[in-house]
Design a protein around this motif. Structure first.
Motif, PDB file in Angstrom:
ATOM      1  N   PRO A  41       0.822  -1.222   0.000  1.00  0.00           N
ATOM      2  CA  PRO A  41       0.000   0.000   0.000  1.00  0.00           C
ATOM      3  C   PRO A  41       0.848   1.261   0.000  1.00  0.00           C
ATOM      4  N   GLU A  42       1.626   1.436  -1.048  1.00  0.00           N
ATOM      5  CA  GLU A  42       2.560   2.553  -1.102  1.00  0.00           C
ATOM      6  C   GLU A  42       2.729   3.006  -2.546  1.00  0.00           C
ATOM      7  N   VAL A  43       2.713   4.306  -2.753  1.00  0.00           N
ATOM      8  CA  VAL A  43       2.971   4.913  -4.061  1.00  0.00           C
ATOM      9  C   VAL A  43       4.071   5.940  -3.877  1.00  0.00           C
ATOM     10  N   THR A  44       5.046   5.939  -4.790  1.00  0.00           N
ATOM     11  CA  THR A  44       6.172   6.862  -4.719  1.00  0.00           C
ATOM     12  C   THR A  44       6.144   7.786  -5.923  1.00  0.00           C
ATOM     13  N   VAL A  45       6.320   9.067  -5.674  1.00  0.00           N
ATOM     14  CA  VAL A  45       6.395  10.072  -6.737  1.00  0.00           C
ATOM     15  C   VAL A  45       7.833  10.573  -6.798  1.00  0.00           C
ATOM     16  N   GLN A  46       8.472  10.436  -7.956  1.00  0.00           N
ATOM     17  CA  GLN A  46       9.855  10.878  -8.145  1.00  0.00           C
ATOM     18  C   GLN A  46       9.865  12.154  -8.978  1.00  0.00           C
ATOM     19  N   ILE A  47      10.599  13.154  -8.507  1.00  0.00           N
ATOM     20  CA  ILE A  47      10.620  14.478  -9.132  1.00  0.00           C
ATOM     21  C   ILE A  47      12.059  14.814  -9.506  1.00  0.00           C
ATOM     22  N   SER A  48      12.252  15.326 -10.715  1.00  0.00           N
ATOM     23  CA  SER A  48      13.565  15.802 -11.156  1.00  0.00           C
ATOM     24  C   SER A  48      13.410  17.201 -11.721  1.00  0.00           C
ATOM     25  N   ALA A  49      14.268  18.102 -11.291  1.00  0.00           N
ATOM     26  CA  ALA A  49      14.248  19.476 -11.778  1.00  0.00           C
ATOM     27  C   ALA A  49      15.597  20.113 -11.477  1.00  0.00           C
ATOM     28  N   ASP A  50      16.026  21.025 -12.355  1.00  0.00           N
ATOM     29  CA  ASP A  50      17.325  21.670 -12.201  1.00  0.00           C
ATOM     30  C   ASP A  50      17.189  22.845 -11.227  1.00  0.00           C
ATOM     31  N   MET A  51      17.036  22.514  -9.925  1.00  0.00           N
ATOM     32  CA  MET A  51      16.872  23.525  -8.887  1.00  0.00           C
ATOM     33  C   MET A  51      17.630  23.083  -7.644  1.00  0.00           C
ATOM     34  N   SER A  52      17.889  24.036  -6.785  1.00  0.00           N
ATOM     35  CA  SER A  52      18.451  23.696  -5.480  1.00  0.00           C
ATOM     36  C   SER A  52      17.363  23.058  -4.620  1.00  0.00           C
ATOM     37  N   ALA A  53      17.777  22.427  -3.519  1.00  0.00           N
ATOM     38  CA  ALA A  53      16.811  21.743  -2.663  1.00  0.00           C
ATOM     39  C   ALA A  53      15.759  22.702  -2.121  1.00  0.00           C
ATOM     40  N   ARG A  54      16.208  23.894  -1.694  1.00  0.00           N
ATOM     41  CA  ARG A  54      15.272  24.856  -1.124  1.00  0.00           C
ATOM     42  C   ARG A  54      14.284  25.357  -2.183  1.00  0.00           C
ATOM     43  N   GLU A  55      14.782  25.632  -3.398  1.00  0.00           N
ATOM     44  CA  GLU A  55      13.902  26.084  -4.484  1.00  0.00           C
ATOM     45  C   GLU A  55      12.930  24.981  -4.896  1.00  0.00           C
ATOM     46  N   LEU A  56      13.452  23.754  -4.976  1.00  0.00           N
ATOM     47  CA  LEU A  56      12.602  22.634  -5.389  1.00  0.00           C
ATOM     48  C   LEU A  56      11.498  22.375  -4.366  1.00  0.00           C
ATOM     49  N   GLU A  57      11.828  22.488  -3.084  1.00  0.00           N
ATOM     50  CA  GLU A  57      10.827  22.292  -2.039  1.00  0.00           C
ATOM     51  C   GLU A  57       9.722  23.338  -2.142  1.00  0.00           C
ATOM     52  N   GLY A  58      10.110  24.587  -2.334  1.00  0.00           N
ATOM     53  CA  GLY A  58       9.116  25.643  -2.357  1.00  0.00           C
ATOM     54  C   GLY A  58       8.300  25.704  -3.628  1.00  0.00           C
ATOM     55  N   ALA A  59       8.941  25.479  -4.783  1.00  0.00           N
ATOM     56  CA  ALA A  59       8.257  25.670  -6.059  1.00  0.00           C
ATOM     57  C   ALA A  59       7.525  24.427  -6.545  1.00  0.00           C
ATOM     58  N   VAL A  60       7.974  23.235  -6.130  1.00  0.00           N
ATOM     59  CA  VAL A  60       7.413  22.006  -6.696  1.00  0.00           C
ATOM     60  C   VAL A  60       6.879  21.059  -5.622  1.00  0.00           C
ATOM     61  N   VAL A  61       7.727  20.682  -4.680  1.00  0.00           N
ATOM     62  CA  VAL A  61       7.373  19.610  -3.749  1.00  0.00           C
ATOM     63  C   VAL A  61       6.218  20.018  -2.836  1.00  0.00           C
ATOM     64  N   ARG A  62       6.295  21.217  -2.261  1.00  0.00           N
ATOM     65  CA  ARG A  62       5.238  21.631  -1.346  1.00  0.00           C
ATOM     66  C   ARG A  62       3.871  21.712  -2.036  1.00  0.00           C
ATOM     67  N   PRO A  63       3.757  22.337  -3.231  1.00  0.00           N
ATOM     68  CA  PRO A  63       2.446  22.328  -3.896  1.00  0.00           C
ATOM     69  C   PRO A  63       1.947  20.928  -4.217  1.00  0.00           C
ATOM     70  N   LEU A  64       2.862  20.054  -4.662  1.00  0.00           N
ATOM     71  CA  LEU A  64       2.445  18.677  -4.952  1.00  0.00           C
ATOM     72  C   LEU A  64       2.014  17.953  -3.683  1.00  0.00           C
ATOM     73  N   ARG A  65       2.770  18.143  -2.611  1.00  0.00           N
ATOM     74  CA  ARG A  65       2.435  17.471  -1.350  1.00  0.00           C
ATOM     75  C   ARG A  65       1.068  17.927  -0.840  1.00  0.00           C
ATOM     76  N   ASN A  66       0.810  19.218  -0.914  1.00  0.00           N
ATOM     77  CA  ASN A  66      -0.494  19.724  -0.476  1.00  0.00           C
ATOM     78  C   ASN A  66      -1.625  19.170  -1.331  1.00  0.00           C
ATOM     79  N   SER A  67      -1.376  19.014  -2.625  1.00  0.00           N
ATOM     80  CA  SER A  67      -2.405  18.453  -3.509  1.00  0.00           C
ATOM     81  C   SER A  67      -2.627  16.975  -3.228  1.00  0.00           C
ATOM     82  N   LEU A  68      -1.531  16.220  -2.991  1.00  0.00           N
ATOM     83  CA  LEU A  68      -1.641  14.777  -2.788  1.00  0.00           C
ATOM     84  C   LEU A  68      -2.197  14.427  -1.410  1.00  0.00           C
ATOM     85  N   MET A  69      -2.155  15.366  -0.482  1.00  0.00           N
ATOM     86  CA  MET A  69      -2.706  15.086   0.853  1.00  0.00           C
ATOM     87  C   MET A  69      -4.219  14.886   0.805  1.00  0.00           C
TER      88      MET A  69
END
Length: 1017
Positions: A41-69
Motif C-alpha cells: 500500500p505505497e505509491v512513490t512520486v519521483q521528481i527531477s528538476a534543475d533547482m536547489s533543494a530549497r527552491e525545489l521544495e518551495g516551487a514544486v514539492v510543497r504544492p504537490l504534497r499539499n495536492s496529494l494530501m
C-alpha cells in the motif's frame, strides 16, 4: 459412509489415484514465486528538476504534497528533497485498492502541473508490488578493467562497452519469456560538446547566440509529402534534421556574406556526459542489472533460463565478466528444502514413534502414504483457488504437515484400540474412524479458527498471511478427508492377511517403558493434591503474563547474516570521482574478509527504486563477508577508516531480502521530528545547539551529525551592470556556457538520444570568473568576475516534510525497553530549547501497534474457538476448560523464548498459534472420550482415568512427533533456519507444557466443573 468405502477398495483407490494425477498435473501449472502477488500500500512520486533543494521544495514539492494530501485513504505522506531531485512517498490504509490510488495520484499530479514550472518534466509515479522485487542482480564488468585512462577520464573502450550492454546484452535478457523487466544502473550516456573559438568569433563579430540559432535552424523535422508518379505513389521526405556529429560540423553560417562551417568556428567532439553516479563491483566500474520476473513464471524456470543465457553470452563475449549477486531464490529454495526435510523427519519420526507405541510395521507405513497424498491433493486446490507456491504458502504447508500427521495418528491409533478390545478388522476400521470423526472435524475447525484471524493484521502482514491461512486450512480439510476415507481402507487392506496385527516377539519386547502405569501414578498424584495443582495453574498464568510483558517485541527475528549494506554520506560537497576514490580506498581495508562487494556511488539510475535519490557525495555499498564474525570485523574496519573524515555519517542497513523489503520500513526505533514553532524557520545555529544538547543527554548513543551542504552564491553588482549595459540574462548565458550546461538540442544517433551542448573546457570556478567574457551592448567584452561577488553559504542537504510541514529528523537507536525513557529525555531537552516542537515516529510505535493487533486477533480467535467448542459439546462451560489451556501452555512457550534469548515476533507468534491448535485438538479428543464413557455408565473418576489411558498414546505420539520433527530446525543454518528457529522454540516449549496440561490439568478442571454442577443440582 465408512462401511460403504471399506467394501469398495478398488473404487476408493482409483478415485484417489485420479485425484493424485490431477494434483501432479496442477503442480506444473501453479506459479512459483518468492511472495504472493500482494500490493504494497505505497505509491512513490519521483521528481527531477534543475533547482536547489530549497527552491525545489518551495516551487514544486510543497504544492504537490499539499495536492496529494487530499488523496482518498491516505494514511501518511513524507517527502525528501535534495538538489535536483525529490521523492514523495504516500502510505495508504491496508485493504485499499492500490490501483485506484495509483490512478488518483496521477490525476492529482496532472491537475497540479499547471502550477509548476513549465520546463519541468512530469513527475514519475511508481506503484510498488511484492512481485516487483528483483530476483537477481547481474553485474557486468570488462575483464581487462580499462574503464578509465591515466588522468581519470573514461576510456572509449568503456563507452563502447556501455553501448553494447545497453543495446545488445540488455535486449537479449529482456527477450527471455521469464523476464518482465530489466532495471539498469551504471550506464554512461554520450553527449556532443561544441567548444567555440571565442577569439575567432570576436574577430567575426558573432556570439554564442549566433551559433545556437544556426544549430536550431538546421534541426527541423519536416513531415513526408505524398507524391503520385504515373501509376505509382511515393512518400517524399525532406531531411533537414541533424543525425550525427559529422552533420553538426558541416552546418553553414553566413557571416558578413562569407560562408563558414561550424567546425571552422568551434571544436566538436563526442564525450561522456558529466556523471552523477556509477557502480563499482570489486573495485571495477560495472553495469548493474536488476532482473524482475514475470508474475506467473516459476522461479526455477527463470533461474535456469538466465543461467543458460549467461553461459552462452560468456562464450560469445569472452572479454565481459558476468556476476550474479543478491540471489533471492535462495530463500525460496531454503523454504522448499525445509518442506522436504520436514516431510522426511516428520514421516520418519512418526514411523519410529508409532512403531514404538503400536509395535506394528504396517500402521506407520500408512503415515508415509496418507501425508504425501494429502499434500498432492492440496496442490490441486492451490491451482483451483489461484494460490501460488511461495514462501508464505510453503510455510503454511510445512506447519500443516505436522497437523496432517496428527490426524493420521489419531485415526490409526483408534482403529488399533478397537482391535485390541477384540473387535473384528472391518468393525474396528468402521467404528474407530466414526468415533473420532466428530472431534477431528471440531479440531480442524478450531485450528482454522486459530489461523484465519491472522489475515486481520494490518499492513502487509495481514495480506501475506492470507495465503498461509488458506494453505493450512486446505491442508487440514484434505487431511481430514484422507484420514477418514482413504486411511481406513488402506488399514484394512494392509491387515487382511494378519488379523493379529503383525506383532512379533521383537516388537513385544521393544517397549520396555510402561508409560500406562506411569500415567496412572501421575493421575492419582494430581487428583490427591488438587489445591497444590490449582496453585500451580495460577503460577503458570502469572508466568505467562509476566514473560509476555518482559519479552522484547519485534516484527521479525534478528537474523545472523554475512551480508550488509553500508550507506555512507561523506557530508561534503564532493564530485563523483572523489567519492569513487574514497570508496575504493575503503574497500582496500576489508579485502581479506569479504567475498565480493558492490557499490552504488552517487545517484542511481534504477527506475524502480523507492528511496530518495542520492547525491554525488553519498554511496551505498553492499558487502558479502566470509562469515558473520568477519562481517563484524569489516564493520570495525569501516568505522576506523571513517575516522579520517569526521563529518562522514554511516548507517548499517539490511540487505534487500524479501522479508526486510516487506516487513520493515527502514526506520530507526525512535525518530524525533523537530519542527519550528512560531517565527522560527530553521536557523542553523539553534539546530546545532539542539544537536549538542541531545548528544550530551545521550552520551552512549551516537546521534548522526546535522547533514549540511555548502553552496556558492554569486551576487551581481546591480549598479555596475547598469553602468556597463550588462543584463542578468547575459551573465547567466555566459556562465551556463562556461560550465557546459547550455543544452541546445538532441539528435538521434542510431538508437541513442544524444544531447548537443554548447560549452567550454572544464575549469574551476575562479578560472571561469577570470576568463569568461560577456559582451555589452556596445560590443565591448568584459570579464564576468567584474560584475559578480562570490560567497559561501550552507543549507540542509535534504529537506524532509510530512503532513505537519517541514521538520528535521533525529534518529535514536533505542534498545528494547528503553524507548519510553528515550522519549522522555528528548522531551526534557526540547523544554530547554524554545522555538521547537517534536513529534515521534519509528519502528517502536509500529511494533506496539502490531502487539495491539495481535491481542485483538487473539481475542477473535478465542471467541471463534468458544463458539465452535460450545457447538460441539452443547455446553457453555466445557469450552472454558479447553480455552484455559491456552494461557497455561503459553507459559512454556514464553519461558523457552526467554531462556534462549529470543523475542516475541511474527514467527514465534505463529509457533504459539500452531501449539494452541495441537494441544486444543488433544484436549477435544480427551473430553469427547470422557463424555462418551460417562454416557456408557462409567463413574466420573473412572471415566477420567480410562479416557486418559485411551488417549495417552495419541497425545504422546502427536506431541513427540511434533517436537522431534522441529529439533533439526534448531540446527539448520541460513536465513530460512534463523527465521524458523523462534517458531520452533515457541512450539517446543508450549508443547512440552501443553502435553502435561492435556494429560493432567484438563481432567482436573473437568472434575472441578462436574463436581460443582453436582453440588449445585
Amino acid at each position: 459412509m465408512v462401511r460403504f468405502l471399506l467394501y469398495k477398495p478398488i473404487a476408493v483407490l482409483m478415485t484417489t489415484l485420479a485425484i493424485i494425477i490431477l494434483g501432479l498435473v496442477a503442480w506444473h501449472y501453479i506459479p512459483v514465486s518468492l511472495m504472493p502477488d500482494a500490493d504494497i500500500p505505497e505509491v512513490t512520486v519521483q521528481i527531477s528538476a534543475d533547482m536547489s533543494a530549497r527552491e525545489l521544495e518551495g516551487a514544486v514539492v510543497r504544492p504537490l504534497r499539499n495536492s496529494l494530501m487530499r488523496v482518498n485513504h491516505l494514511e501518511d505522506i513524507k517527502s525528501e528533497t535534495n538538489n535536483g531531485s525529490a521523492i514523495i512517498r504516500l502510505i495508504f490504509e491496508h485493504g485499499n485498492k492500490i490501483d485506484y490510488s495509483f490512478i488518483e495520484v496521477n490525476e492529482k499530479i496532472d491537475r497540479a502541473m499547471s502550477d509548476l514550472p513549465r520546463d519541468m518534466e512530469r513527475p514519475r509515479v511508481i506503484k510498488a508490488s511484492a512481485s516487483d522485487i528483483p530476483v537477481f542482480y547481474l553485474n557486468l564488468t570488462l575483464k581487462d578493467d580499462l574503464s578509465t585512462k591515466e588522468k581519470g577520464e573514461i576510456s572509449q573502450k568503456y563507452i563502447d562497452f556501455n553501448r553494447f550492454v545497453s543495446g545488445v546484452i540488455r535486449k537479449r535478457i529482456e527477450q527471455l519469456p521469464e523476464v518482465a523487466m530489466i532495471d539498469i544502473n551504471g550506464l554512461i550516456a554520450p553527449e556532443i560538446l561544441i567548444v567555440p573559438d571565442h577569439n575567432q568569433m570576436r574577430a567575426l563579430g558573432i556570439g554564442i547566440n549566433d551559433l545556437e540559432a544556426a544549430l536550431k535552424r538546421q534541426d527541423v523535422e519536416i513531415g513526408s509529402i505524398l507524391v503520385k508518379d504515373s501509376q505509382y505513389q511515393y512518400n517524399l521526405r525532406m531531411a533537414f534534421n541533424l543525425e550525427n556529429i559529422r552533420g553538426i560540423g558541416n552546418i553553414y553560417l553566413n557571416i558578413n556574406d562569407r560562408l563558414f562551417q561550424l567546425k571552422d568556428l568551434a571544436q566538436i567532439r563526442e564525450q561522456p556526459q558529466k556523471r552523477s553516479g556509477l557502480v563499482l563491483y570489486n573495485n571495477q566500474e560495472a553495469i548493474s542489472m536488476a532482473i524482475i520476473k514475470q508474475g506467473d513464471i516459476r522461479m526455477s524456470a527463470l533461474k535456469e533460463s538466465l543461467k543458460t543465457s549467461i553461459d552462452q553470452m560468456e562464450r560469445d563475449y569472452p572479454e565481459i565478466a558476468f556476476n550474479i549477486g543478491r540471489d533471492q531464490t535462495k530463500l525460496l529454495g531454503e523454504s522448499i528444502g525445509n518442506l522436504g526435510r520436514g516431510l522426511f523427519w516428520g514421516i520418519s519420526l512418526a514411523f519410529l514413534i508409532m512403531f514404538f507405541f503400536l509395535k506394528d510395521f504396517r500402521s506407520p507405513l500408512l503415515i508415509g502414504i496418507s501425508v504425501p497424498v494429502s499434500l498432492v491433493v492440496s496442490l490441486l486446490f492451490f491451482y483451483l483457488l489461484d494460490i501460488s507456491i511461495n514462501i508464505i504458502s510453503i510455510s503454511g504447508l510445512i506447519l500443516g504437515t505436522g497437523l496432517m500427521i496428527d490426524n493420521a495418528i489419531i485415526v490409526i491409533d483408534n482403529i488399533t484400540q478397537y482391535r485390541e478390545r477384540g473387535h473384528s478388522l472391518s468393525v474396528s476400521c468402521e467404528k474407530g474412524t466414526n468415533e473420532v470423526f466428530k472431534p477431528l472435524l471440531s479440531a480442524v475447525l478450531t485450528t482454522c479458527a486459530v489461523f484465519v484471524p491472522l489475515i486481520f493484521l494490518s499492513g502487509m502482514a495481514g495480506a501475506l498471511f492470507y495465503d498461509q491461512a488458506l494453505a493450512i486450512g486446505i491442508g487440514l480439510v484434505v487431511s481430514l478427508l484422507v484420514s477418514t476415507t482413504l486411511l481406513p481402507v488402506l488399514y484394512r487392506l494392509l491387515h487382511l492377511k494378519n488379523a493379529s496385527g503383525g506383532v512379533t516377539l521383537f516388537s513385544k519386547n521393544l517397549n520396555v517403558w510402561d508409560y500406562g502405569s506411569l500415567y496412572e501414578k501421575g493421575f492419582r498424584f494430581v487428583m490427591r493434591r488438587q489445591a497444590m495443582m490449582g496453585l500451580l495453574c495460577v503460577l503458570f498464568l502469572l508466568v505467562s503474563v509476566g514473560l509476555f510483558l518482559l519479552l522484547p517485541k519485534q516484527k521479525i527475528p534478528e537474523l545472523t547474516t554475512t551480508e550488509k549494506i553500508f550507506a555512507i554520506d561523506w557530508n561534503e560537497s564532493l564530485n563523483i570521482e572523489e567519492n569513487k576514490k574514497r570508496v575504493m580506498e575503503m574497500a582496500g581495508v576489508w579485502q581479506e574478509e569479504i567475498d565480493n562487494y558492490n557499490a552504488q556511488v552517487g545517484q542511481q539510475q534504477f527506475l524502480m527504486t523507492k528511496g530518495a535519490q542520492a547525491t554525488t557525495s553519498e554511496a551505498e555499498i553492499y558487502v558479502q563477508a566470509h562469515s558473520p564474525g568477519q562481517l563484524k570485523e569489516v564493520q570495525r574496519k569501516v568505522n576506523h577508516f571513517l575516522q579520517r573524515y569526521p563529518g562522514a555519517v554511516m548507517e548499517m542497513e539490511e540487505v534487500d531480502n524479501i522479508f526486510n523489503l516487506i516487513f520493515t520500513t527502514g526506520e530507526a526505533p525512535i525518530t524525533a521530528r523537530i519542527q519550528p514553532t512560531g517565527h522560527v524557520s530553521y536557523p542553523n545555529g539553534q539546530l546545532e545547539t539542539l544537536w549538542g544538547k541531545l548528544q550530551k543527554a545521550f552520551p552512549n548513543t551516537p546521534i548522526e551529525p546535522l547533514s549540511w551542504e555548502e553552496q556558492i552564491t554569486l551576487k551581481g553588482d546591480a549598479a555596475k551592470m547598469e553602468l556597463y549595459g550588462i543584463t542578468p540574462t547575459q551573465l547567466n548565458t555566459a556562465l551556463v556556457n562556461a560550465f557546459n550546461q547550455q543544452h541546445v538540442l538532441t539528435i538521434v544517433d542510431n538508437q541513442d538520444f544524444v544531447p548537443v551542448v554548447l560549452g567550454a573546457e572544464e575549469q574551476a570556478i575562479d578560472q571561469v570568473l577570470e576568463h569568461t567574457l560577456v559582451r555589452a551592448n556596445d560590443s565591448t567584452y568584459y570579464k564576468v568576475g567584474n560584475f559578480l561577488s562570490e560567497s559561501l553559504t550552507k543549507d540542509f542537504r535534504t529537506i524532509t516534510a510530512g503532513k505537519e510541514g517541514m521538520y528535521y529528523p533525529f534518529n535514536f537507536q533505542a534498545e528494547n525497553d528503553q524507548e519510553q525513557e528515550t522519549i522522555q529525555k528528548i522531551q526534557k531537552v526540547l523544554k530547554t530549547s524554545p522555538g521547537f516542537d517534536v513529534n515521534f515516529t519509528g519502528s517502536y510505535f509500529e511494533s506496539r501497534e502490531l502487539i495491539k493487533e495481535l491481542m485483538l486477533v487473539l481475542a477473535i480467535t478465542l471467541a471463534l474457538l468458544y463458539f465452535i467448542l460450545a457447538t460441539q459439546f452443547e455446553s457453555l462451560t466445557l469450552p472454558l476448560i479447553i480455552l484455559l489451556e491456552i494461557p497455561l501452555s503459553m507459559a512454556g512457550a514464553f519461558s523457552f523464548l526467554w531462556f534462549f534469548d529470543m523475542s516475541l515476533n511474527l514467527m514465534s507468534m505463529i509457533g504459539i498459534v500452531v501449539m494452541c491448535g495441537i494441544i486444543i485438538n488433544d484436549s477435544i479428543l480427551k473430553l469427547d472420550t470422557i463424555i462418551q464413557l460417562q454416557k456408557n455408565g462409567y463413574g466420573l473418576i473412572r471415566a477420567l482415568l480410562v479416557a486418559g489411558q485411551r488417549r495417552l498414546k495419541p497425545i504422546l505420539m502427536t506431541s513427540l512427533t511434533t517436537i522431534l520433527a522441529l529439533v533439526p530446525v534448531l540446527f539448520a543454518g541460513g536465513l530460512g533456519g534463523e527465521l524458523q528457529a523462534p517458531l520452533a522454540i515457541a512450539l517446543i516449549g508450549g508443547m512440552l507444557l501443553g502435553t502435561l496440561v492435556s494429560l493432567y490439568f484438563i481432567p482436573l478442571l473437568y472434575y472441578f466443573l462436574t463436581k460443582n454442577k453436582q453440588h449445585a443440582s
